[in-house]
Structure formats: structure tokens, C-alpha cells
Design a protein around this motif. Structure first.
Motif, PDB file in Angstrom:
ATOM      1  N   PRO A 129      15.436  -8.404  30.060  1.00 31.63           N
ATOM      2  CA  PRO A 129      16.259  -7.888  28.687  1.00 31.63           C
ATOM      3  C   PRO A 129      15.158  -7.679  27.823  1.00 31.63           C
ATOM      4  O   PRO A 129      15.414  -7.259  26.679  1.00 31.63           O
ATOM      5  CB  PRO A 129      17.077  -9.145  28.439  1.00 31.63           C
ATOM      6  N   GLU A 130      13.794  -8.195  28.090  1.00 25.84           N
ATOM      7  CA  GLU A 130      12.760  -8.053  26.981  1.00 25.84           C
ATOM      8  C   GLU A 130      12.522  -6.641  26.972  1.00 25.84           C
ATOM      9  O   GLU A 130      11.578  -6.184  25.952  1.00 25.84           O
ATOM     10  CB  GLU A 130      11.701  -9.060  27.298  1.00 25.84           C
ATOM     11  N   VAL A 131      12.674  -5.852  27.996  1.00 24.27           N
ATOM     12  CA  VAL A 131      11.994  -4.455  28.083  1.00 24.27           C
ATOM     13  C   VAL A 131      12.736  -3.528  27.296  1.00 24.27           C
ATOM     14  O   VAL A 131      13.795  -3.526  27.013  1.00 24.27           O
ATOM     15  CB  VAL A 131      12.130  -4.064  29.499  1.00 24.27           C
ATOM     16  N   PHE A 132      11.841  -2.956  26.264  1.00 21.34           N
ATOM     17  CA  PHE A 132      12.342  -1.756  25.443  1.00 21.34           C
ATOM     18  C   PHE A 132      12.152  -0.586  25.985  1.00 21.34           C
ATOM     19  O   PHE A 132      12.943   0.271  25.619  1.00 21.34           O
ATOM     20  CB  PHE A 132      11.662  -2.129  24.028  1.00 21.34           C
ATOM     21  N   ALA A 133      11.087  -0.327  26.610  1.00 22.19           N
ATOM     22  CA  ALA A 133      10.639   1.014  27.066  1.00 22.19           C
ATOM     23  C   ALA A 133       9.697   0.814  28.327  1.00 22.19           C
ATOM     24  O   ALA A 133       9.231  -0.310  28.398  1.00 22.19           O
ATOM     25  CB  ALA A 133       9.902   1.978  26.155  1.00 22.19           C
ATOM     26  N   HIS A 167      12.835  11.739  32.031  1.00 26.69           N
ATOM     27  CA  HIS A 167      11.472  11.006  31.634  1.00 26.69           C
ATOM     28  C   HIS A 167      11.183  11.383  30.207  1.00 26.69           C
ATOM     29  O   HIS A 167      11.347  12.635  29.771  1.00 26.69           O
ATOM     30  CB  HIS A 167      10.095  11.578  32.415  1.00 26.69           C
ATOM     31  N   VAL A 168      10.618  10.692  29.354  1.00 25.40           N
ATOM     32  CA  VAL A 168      10.440  10.894  27.802  1.00 25.40           C
ATOM     33  C   VAL A 168       9.086  11.741  27.648  1.00 25.40           C
ATOM     34  O   VAL A 168       8.232  11.012  28.276  1.00 25.40           O
ATOM     35  CB  VAL A 168      10.497   9.836  26.853  1.00 25.40           C
ATOM     36  N   PRO A 169       8.997  12.807  27.196  1.00 25.32           N
ATOM     37  CA  PRO A 169       7.402  13.620  27.485  1.00 25.32           C
ATOM     38  C   PRO A 169       6.725  12.933  26.411  1.00 25.32           C
ATOM     39  O   PRO A 169       7.367  12.609  25.338  1.00 25.32           O
ATOM     40  CB  PRO A 169       7.855  14.894  27.212  1.00 25.32           C
ATOM     41  N   SER A 208      10.472   5.602  22.968  1.00 23.38           N
ATOM     42  CA  SER A 208      11.997   5.758  23.053  1.00 23.38           C
ATOM     43  C   SER A 208      12.543   4.555  23.433  1.00 23.38           C
ATOM     44  O   SER A 208      12.504   3.891  24.579  1.00 23.38           O
ATOM     45  CB  SER A 208      12.241   6.999  23.815  1.00 23.38           C
ATOM     46  N   ARG A 209      13.473   4.165  22.716  1.00 19.07           N
ATOM     47  CA  ARG A 209      14.487   2.904  23.244  1.00 19.07           C
ATOM     48  C   ARG A 209      15.275   3.200  24.367  1.00 19.07           C
ATOM     49  O   ARG A 209      15.942   4.268  24.685  1.00 19.07           O
ATOM     50  CB  ARG A 209      15.618   2.569  22.243  1.00 19.07           C
TER      51      ARG A 209
END
Length: 446
Positions: free
Chosen positions: A233-237, A303-305, A278-279
Motif C-alpha cells: 500500500p505504500e506504492v504510489f507509482a 505505460h506512462v510515457p 502519475s498516481r
């Protein structure tokens, strides 16, 4: 009459200097001219971070990889007594490029009241394959705010590291008040960064507590993986190789851009990346490096470029910087600054369609930088390790001539505009002002 004219000029200059926080910080369409570098302090051992408390003292805390946090006074003089010395527990080496050590620090948003700050360092203990772990810890300044209390340390988080590289280490408090922690993949293998059950290769986001008992942090309820099975749950991105240096955009005076988190993600063999975090986003590694697909089976459209990519024909390791929101270099306002480890400086300019254009940042030669406080980059081969900002948003470069943690060859430079009348040190302006005021009062008695 002459002395009154000079006095008026210096009062005006000092007003500009001291009123810097009130200037417009909106983005401009100007193209920056050649800038100069003003040496602030030298004799440092791999300076990797620079902090300034918002307490009107004018001092800086400078983080050295070897395990020290040094203090400069308001005139830039490096004090003999360090703010923090944890060299006995920090793991690093004399090997150039060793990526372990004291890698990051950040002041609590209420540091002025509570004296808390956070550090991220490598230590010898650990059950990972690399034989060490990364420690996120909270400490507190003593009654003498120029010295920390080493006995106040409270460990917030520990992460076993599989190798001696790609350890990340950036600590930031976001506009939301939460602590962001950048963690590299540690060279842990093909799919660690893309696996949300691991903390490696991630940007973490936690709500730290100031209590001395109970959990040292809580999970923000809007973190993207809260409640998901087999996810931390700590992961943001996720999807990062080595997000070494990141920054939070302070935004302009209308709040545009405020809170965006920018990261320079050091690449593998081909490309360097800069991303806006990006969240919940997958930022690509290891399926992608830059815009290229490394694993066709994993290169999907989710994927977020990155906002910018450059190849190893231009550099070898990206050093993420800040969006410039200062006052003294109007042509830089709203532009994102970054560097390559090899000493090259660049900026990105945001376009109306949301894309970003790249350009080299010119550092002038001696024909441009003509005063003792405005230096050219020169022929010396400086390595750039990071950026710093003061409370007014002015920007600094953290450099060294030899990237070995034990060599005192590091320097901090302030980026200055040679055309700006406020590039003269404020202390010198005020000293001259006081002298003239004294002469003005004494002239009737002479």
C-alpha cells in the motif's frame, strides 16, 4: 547630492533582494541567455542534497554521501561542527560511482516548530543479496538548531537491497503533506520494478507520524494500491530503474503546476528519462527504456510515457532538478531544469498542448561572467550530483571534481543571471547600505 543618489540606489537594490518572495513567478516565453555560477561553498565530500530551513536564519544544511550533514551560516561559511554525523553506520566506499551512502534528507514541514527531519541511508546490516539495506529514519534537532540529536533517531522503514547500485534516495514532502520516497530497483532483476508487491523501483508515499510510539507512518487512504491483494500500500507509482533526484513543483502565483512531482530516472544502457509522476502509474521499466520497447510481451499502452528522453550519445546519467520558480532569473521561470552527471545543463519548456521542448542551458564564459561572484563553468570537469533550492526558489548545483565519497572536492554553485542587479551578494549590499547610512548621519559632525 552624490551620496544621496547612491544611497537611494542601494536602498532600491536591497528592497529588491529582500522582497524577492513577492515577485511574479509565472512562466515566461523568454529564451534564457547565458547564465553564470556563483560559488557558495567548497571542501565538500560528494554533496547530494541541500536544504534550507524557513526560519530566517539564512543557513543551509548540505548532505554529504559519506554520512554527514554540514551547516553553512548565512554568509556561506562552512561550520566546523556538523549538523549530523552518522558515518559510523552509513555504508559507502571510496570507489567512484558507489551509489550507497547517505543519499537523501528532507526537513519536516514544521521543522521550525518541531525540529524533525528525515534521512535515507545505506547501512551494513541487511538480509538482501547485496548485504545491506536502505533505512528511512526520523531525527530531531537539538536545542541548538545547528546540531541534530543522533540519539533521537527513529527508524521509519527498512528496505533490503540486492546490490550496491540503483538505490534511489530522494525524500520530498509533497503539497499534500505526505512524504514521497524514491527507491531504485537495486539491480534486482527483470520484473521487480514492475511488481507492486515489492518496494524496489518505486515512488512510495506515506503519512509520517511525529509520535515516539506506535506505527512510525500510516498509509494515505487514496494511495492507489490500498486494499489490493499482493500489492504494497505504500506504492504510489512504479516502473522505475533509479529515480535518483526528484522535486516538487512549487507552482506559480496562481497555483499552476503546484504539487507536480518530477523525477529523473537514471537509465540502463541506452536512454535517460524525465517523468512527471502519475498516481498509480506504471512508468515503464523494465519493459521500456525511454520510448523503446525492451519486452514486446509487456509493452502495452498502459505505460506512462516520460516527458523527455535523451540517449547516451548526449550523456550517461540524468540528474533531475526543479521547476524554477525564483525571482532573479525571469527567463527561467516555469522551466524545468535538469543536468547530466557529466556536467551538461538543460531545461524543458512546457507547451500549451502539454508537451515539453528541450534546450541546452548556456553557462557563460569569462566574457559574460565578469565579476568574482559570477563564474563561468570553466574547463574543470565537474560532475553534477544534484540540485538545491533556497526558500525563495533560487537554484543551486551540487558538484564534485572527483566522485569519491571521501574526497573534499565538492562545491555548491548558485545559478545567477549576469544581467541581474541582485546577483551581488545581499550581505554586501546591506553592508554598503549600512556604511552609507552611517556616513550620512556623521556628515553633519565632520
Amino acid at each position: 547630492m552624490y551620496i544621496y543618489a547612491v544611497l537611494f540606489f542601494l536602498v532600491a537594490c536591497s528592497h529588491v533582494t529582500l522582497g524577492a518572495k513577492d515577485c511574479s513567478t509565472s512562466a515566461t516565453s523568454e529564451t534564457p541567455g547565458c547564465l553564470c555560477l556563483q560559488e557558495v561553498v567548497g571542501g565538500l565530500k560528494n554533496p547530494v542534497a541541500m536544504l534550507q530551513p524557513d526560519d530566517d536564519a539564512g543557513r543551509f544544511f548540505i548532505v554529504e554521501q559519506i554520512g554527514l550533514i554540514r551547516v553553512t551560516d548565512s554568509s556561506g561559511r562552512l561550520l566546523d561542527q556538523s549538523f549530523l554525523n552518522i558515518t559510523s553506520k552509513v555504508l559507502t566506499s571510496d570507489s567512484p560511482g558507489d551509489e550507497r551512502g547517505l543519499l537523501g534528507a528532507v526537513l519536516d514541514p514544521q521543522f521550525r516548530q518541531n525540529g524533525y527531519f528525515y534521512v535515507y541511508y545505506s547501512t551494513r546490516e541487511g538480509n538482501g543479496g547485496g548485504g545491506h539495506k536502505s533505512v528511512l529514519a526520523r531525527l530531531q534537532a537539538s536545542n541548538d538548531r545547528n546540531q541534530a540529536d543522533p540519539g533521537s533517531e527513529r527508524v521509519v522503514m527498512e528496505i533490503a537491497q540486492p546490490g550496491d547500485r540503483n538505490n534511489g534516495g530522494q525524500l520530498l514532502f509533497g503539497a499534500d503533506g505526505y512524504l514521497y520516497v524514491s527507491v531504485g530497483d537495486g539491480g534486482a532483476g527483470a520484473h521487480t520494478a514492475g511488481n507492486t508487491s515489492s518496494l524496489l523501483g518505486k515512488i512510495l508515499r506515506i503519512n509520517v507520524t511525529t509520535a515516539d510510539s506506535g506505527p512510525p507512518y500510516n498509509i494515505p487512504q487514496d494511495n492507489p494500491f490500498v486494499g489490493q491483494a499482493n500489492a504494497r500500500p505504500e506504492v504510489f507509482a512504479y516502473g522505475f530503474k533509479n529515480p535518483w533526484r526528484c522535486s516538487v513543483d512549487k507552482g506559480d502565483k496562481e497555483g499552476v503546476g503546484r504539487g507536480r512531482v518530477f523525477c529523473g530516472d537514471v537509465g540502463n544502457s541506452s536512454y535517460e528519462e524525465i517523468s512527471i509522476i502519475s498516481r498509480g502509474g506504471n512508468h515503464g521499466w523494465p519493459d521500456r527504456e525511454g520510448h523503446t520497447c525492451q519486452d514486446p510481451s509487456g509493452c502495452d499502452d498502459d505505460h506512462v510515457p516520460p516527458i523527455h528522453v535523451y540517449s547516451h550519445d548526449e550523456g550517461i546519467a540524468v540528474i533531475g532538478g526543479p521547476v524554477y520558480r525564483g525571482c532573479y532569473i525571469p527567463s527561467l521561470r516555469g522551466k524545468y531544469l535538469y543536468a547530466d552527471y557529466t556536467g551538461k545543463l538543460f531545461y524543458l519548456k512546457e507547451q500549451q498542448n502539454g508537451s515539453w521542448t528541450n534546450a541546452a542551458l548556456c553557462v557563460g564564459d569569462n566574457s559574460v561572467c565578469k565579476t568574482s561572484s559570477q563564474q563561468s563553468w570553466g574547463a574543470a570537469n565537474y560532475f553534477i550530483l544534484g540540485f538545491g533550492q533556497d526558500v525563495s526558489g533560487e537554484t543551486y548545483l551540487l558538484t564534485t571534481l572527483n566522485p569519491s565519497a571521501s574526497q573534499p572536492l565538492g562545491k555548491v554553485f548558485k545559478i545567477v543571471d549576469p544581467k541581474s542587479p541582485v546577483s551581488v551578494a545581499p550581505a554586501l549590499q546591506l553592508s554598503a547600505l549600512l556604511l552609507l547610512i552611517t556616513l550620512l548621519f556623521l556628515k553633519d559632525f565632520i
